[in-house]
Each structure stands twice: as structure tokens, then as C-alpha cells.
Design a protein around this motif. Structure first.
Motif, mmCIF file in Angstrom:
data_model
loop_
_atom_site.group_PDB
_atom_site.id
_atom_site.type_symbol
_atom_site.label_atom_id
_atom_site.label_comp_id
_atom_site.label_asym_id
_atom_site.label_seq_id
_atom_site.Cartn_x
_atom_site.Cartn_y
_atom_site.Cartn_z
ATOM 1 N N GLU A 1 4.921 8.054 2.245
ATOM 2 C CA GLU A 1 5.590 6.825 1.825
ATOM 3 C C GLU A 1 7.099 7.046 1.921
ATOM 4 O O GLU A 1 7.622 8.031 1.420
ATOM 5 N N ASN A 2 7.791 6.141 2.582
ATOM 6 C CA ASN A 2 9.231 6.271 2.810
ATOM 7 C C ASN A 2 9.992 5.180 2.067
ATOM 8 O O ASN A 2 9.500 4.062 1.937
ATOM 9 N N PRO A 3 11.225 5.473 1.632
ATOM 10 C CA PRO A 3 11.997 4.475 0.885
ATOM 11 C C PRO A 3 12.755 3.479 1.761
ATOM 12 O O PRO A 3 13.288 2.498 1.254
ATOM 13 N N LEU A 4 12.823 3.714 3.074
ATOM 14 C CA LEU A 4 13.557 2.812 3.959
ATOM 15 C C LEU A 4 12.696 2.401 5.150
ATOM 16 O O LEU A 4 12.008 3.233 5.747
ATOM 17 N N ALA A 5 12.745 1.123 5.494
ATOM 18 C CA ALA A 5 12.088 0.609 6.694
ATOM 19 C C ALA A 5 13.176 0.279 7.712
ATOM 20 O O ALA A 5 14.208 -0.303 7.367
ATOM 21 N N PRO B 1 15.902 -1.065 2.266
ATOM 22 C CA PRO B 1 15.170 -0.333 1.228
ATOM 23 C C PRO B 1 13.897 -1.093 0.834
ATOM 24 O O PRO B 1 13.870 -2.324 0.843
ATOM 25 N N ILE B 2 12.864 -0.355 0.499
ATOM 26 C CA ILE B 2 11.585 -0.952 0.106
ATOM 27 C C ILE B 2 11.800 -1.855 -1.113
ATOM 28 O O ILE B 2 12.549 -1.522 -2.027
ATOM 29 N N ASN B 3 11.163 -3.010 -1.095
ATOM 30 C CA ASN B 3 11.230 -4.030 -2.146
ATOM 31 C C ASN B 3 12.603 -4.687 -2.280
ATOM 32 O O ASN B 3 12.889 -5.313 -3.289
ATOM 33 N N GLN B 4 13.451 -4.540 -1.268
ATOM 34 C CA GLN B 4 14.731 -5.239 -1.256
ATOM 35 C C GLN B 4 14.781 -6.155 -0.039
ATOM 36 O O GLN B 4 14.018 -6.001 0.910
ATOM 37 N N GLU B 5 15.695 -7.114 -0.076
ATOM 38 C CA GLU B 5 15.799 -8.100 0.994
ATOM 39 C C GLU B 5 17.021 -7.840 1.857
ATOM 40 O O GLU B 5 18.032 -7.325 1.383
ATOM 41 N N PRO C 1 10.560 -5.555 3.196
ATOM 42 C CA PRO C 1 9.421 -4.636 3.311
ATOM 43 C C PRO C 1 8.924 -4.221 1.926
ATOM 44 O O PRO C 1 9.715 -4.053 0.994
ATOM 45 N N PHE C 2 7.610 -4.069 1.793
ATOM 46 C CA PHE C 2 7.024 -3.655 0.522
ATOM 47 C C PHE C 2 6.589 -2.197 0.530
ATOM 48 O O PHE C 2 6.573 -1.547 -0.507
ATOM 49 N N VAL C 3 6.209 -1.682 1.688
ATOM 50 C CA VAL C 3 5.871 -0.269 1.876
ATOM 51 C C VAL C 3 6.231 0.103 3.308
ATOM 52 O O VAL C 3 6.325 -0.774 4.174
ATOM 53 N N CYS C 4 6.427 1.397 3.541
ATOM 54 C CA CYS C 4 6.658 1.886 4.901
ATOM 55 C C CYS C 4 6.045 3.275 4.984
ATOM 56 O O CYS C 4 6.500 4.204 4.321
ATOM 57 N N TYR C 5 4.982 3.391 5.776
ATOM 58 C CA TYR C 5 4.219 4.637 5.866
ATOM 59 C C TYR C 5 4.390 5.299 7.225
ATOM 60 O O TYR C 5 4.426 4.624 8.247
ATOM 61 N N THR C 6 4.460 6.623 7.199
ATOM 62 C CA THR C 6 4.424 7.426 8.416
ATOM 63 C C THR C 6 3.388 8.517 8.223
ATOM 64 O O THR C 6 2.790 8.634 7.149
ATOM 65 N N LYS D 1 2.017 7.207 13.579
ATOM 66 C CA LYS D 1 1.473 5.936 13.104
ATOM 67 C C LYS D 1 2.415 5.464 12.002
ATOM 68 O O LYS D 1 2.389 5.971 10.898
ATOM 69 N N THR D 2 3.248 4.511 12.336
ATOM 70 C CA THR D 2 4.249 4.006 11.410
ATOM 71 C C THR D 2 3.932 2.547 11.117
ATOM 72 O O THR D 2 3.890 1.723 12.029
ATOM 73 N N THR D 3 3.697 2.248 9.835
ATOM 74 C CA THR D 3 3.312 0.897 9.438
ATOM 75 C C THR D 3 4.136 0.445 8.245
ATOM 76 O O THR D 3 4.569 1.258 7.433
ATOM 77 N N SER D 4 4.321 -0.854 8.154
ATOM 78 C CA SER D 4 5.042 -1.424 7.026
ATOM 79 C C SER D 4 4.475 -2.808 6.731
ATOM 80 O O SER D 4 4.209 -3.584 7.654
ATOM 81 N N PHE D 5 4.282 -3.089 5.437
ATOM 82 C CA PHE D 5 3.895 -4.447 5.047
ATOM 83 C C PHE D 5 5.181 -5.206 4.770
ATOM 84 O O PHE D 5 5.998 -4.793 3.944
ATOM 85 N N VAL D 6 5.363 -6.324 5.483
ATOM 86 C CA VAL D 6 6.640 -7.043 5.469
ATOM 87 C C VAL D 6 6.395 -8.534 5.270
ATOM 88 O O VAL D 6 5.420 -9.086 5.776
ATOM 89 N N GLN D 7 7.313 -9.147 4.534
ATOM 90 C CA GLN D 7 7.346 -10.606 4.455
ATOM 91 C C GLN D 7 8.702 -11.073 4.968
ATOM 92 O O GLN D 7 9.730 -10.458 4.668
ATOM 93 N N VAL D 8 8.667 -12.147 5.755
ATOM 94 C CA VAL D 8 9.896 -12.702 6.318
ATOM 95 C C VAL D 8 9.923 -14.185 5.994
ATOM 96 O O VAL D 8 8.960 -14.907 6.257
ATOM 97 N N ASP D 9 11.026 -14.606 5.400
ATOM 98 C CA ASP D 9 11.238 -16.020 5.078
ATOM 99 C C ASP D 9 12.377 -16.563 5.929
ATOM 100 O O ASP D 9 13.328 -15.847 6.241
#
Length: 152
Positions: A26-30, A48-52, A62-67, A75-83
Motif C-alpha cells: 500500500e502506497n501513500p501517493l498515486a 496523496p491517498i484520500n486527498q483531491e 485516489p482511495f488506495v494505490c497498490y503495487t 501490478k499497480t492498481t488504484s481505486f479512484v473517483q473523478v468528478d
């Protein structure tokens, strides 16, 4: 005829199921790239995770960023919401889901004016990966000038 207990089969299958995959990191930056289709300018940014982060008329969160560890297949994945910020100041969700850095076209934000895709994750506090050193030159190589004998 011998009877094998069902529990023994489960244990045997568990032991011989194959190598376990390493845990995800789990990484703190996407890390993202964004394309402004009007100007043609591509911008790299980290969030930064959980910041806009505001990119053009979009808000990326981004809510998480995994490597995976460097010894595993990337395998690098991130759950992201974009408004999207609308003219009246309201937000409209244009993307919510997983982004994959190794397949940026699979789940990237494709907006009429902006594109956004994941490029990686980063932990500024993580130790640097080990560096491979070049092998030292062989000492018995006749083509190596350092080993040449002086001519008479």
C-alpha cells in the motif's frame, strides 16, 4: 483398501497448491498523467491517498494505490473517483473504479476535454530498490589494456 480422511486431502492440497503470491504494498501517493485535449499538454501529477487534486475541470481522488514487490510481476492498481466541476459549481461523478497502470487504456478517464490515467504509486519513505552493479572486468582478458604486458 485404505481410507484417507477428507481433512488429510485438504491439508495435502493446501501444502502443494503452489507458491503464494507476495502481499500487495500500500502506497501513500498515486501518480497520474493528465491530457488537456484543447492545448495538447500532458501533465504528470501525484495525489496523496484520500486527498483531491484539481486537473483542469476535474477533481481526482485516489482511495488506495497498490503495487507488488520488485521481485513480482508488476501490478499497480488504484481505486479512484473523478468528478467534473460544472459551471454552477456542482460536482458530477464521471468515473469511479479501478485504474491499472500496466493497462492505461483499460480504465482511464476519457472526458471530452481531459483524459486522466494512472502511471504508478509511490512511497517517499520506502527504501530504494537494490541496484544491480555491472560485473568487474576480467583480469585474464588479453584485450584488456590494463593486463597487457609491455612489448620489448
Amino acid at each position: 483398501m485404505r481410507f484417507i480422511a477428507p481433512g488429510a486431502c485438504v491439508i495435502a492440497l493446501t501444502l502443494f497448491a503452489g507458491p503464494a503470491l507476495a502481499d500487495r504494498i500500500e502506497n501513500p501517493l498515486a501518480l497520474f498523467n493528465g491530457l488537456d485535449k484543447i492545448t495538447g499538454v500532458t501533465t504528470s501529477f501525484e495525489v496523496p491517498i484520500n486527498q483531491e487534486y484539481k486537473f483542469g475541470g476535474l477533481i481526482v481522488k485516489p482511495f488506495v494505490c497498490y503495487t507488488r514487490p520488485v521481485t513480482e510481476e508488476p501490478k499497480t492498481t488504484s481505486f479512484v473517483q473523478v468528478d467534473e466541476l460544472e459551471a454552477n459549481g456542482e460536482r458530477k461523478r464521471v468515473f469511479s473504479g479501478w485504474m491499472f497502470a500496466e493497462s492505461p487504456g483499460l480504465n482511464a478517464v476519457e472526458h471530452p476535454t481531459f483524459d486522466v490515467w494512472l502511471t504508478g504509486c509511490r512511497d517517499p519513505n520506502a527504501p530504494p530498490p537494490p541496484k544491480e552493479e555491472a560485473p568487474a572486468p576480467a583480469t585474464d582478458d588479453p584485450n584488456n589494456e590494463d593486463n597487457a604486458t609491455p612489448e620489448d
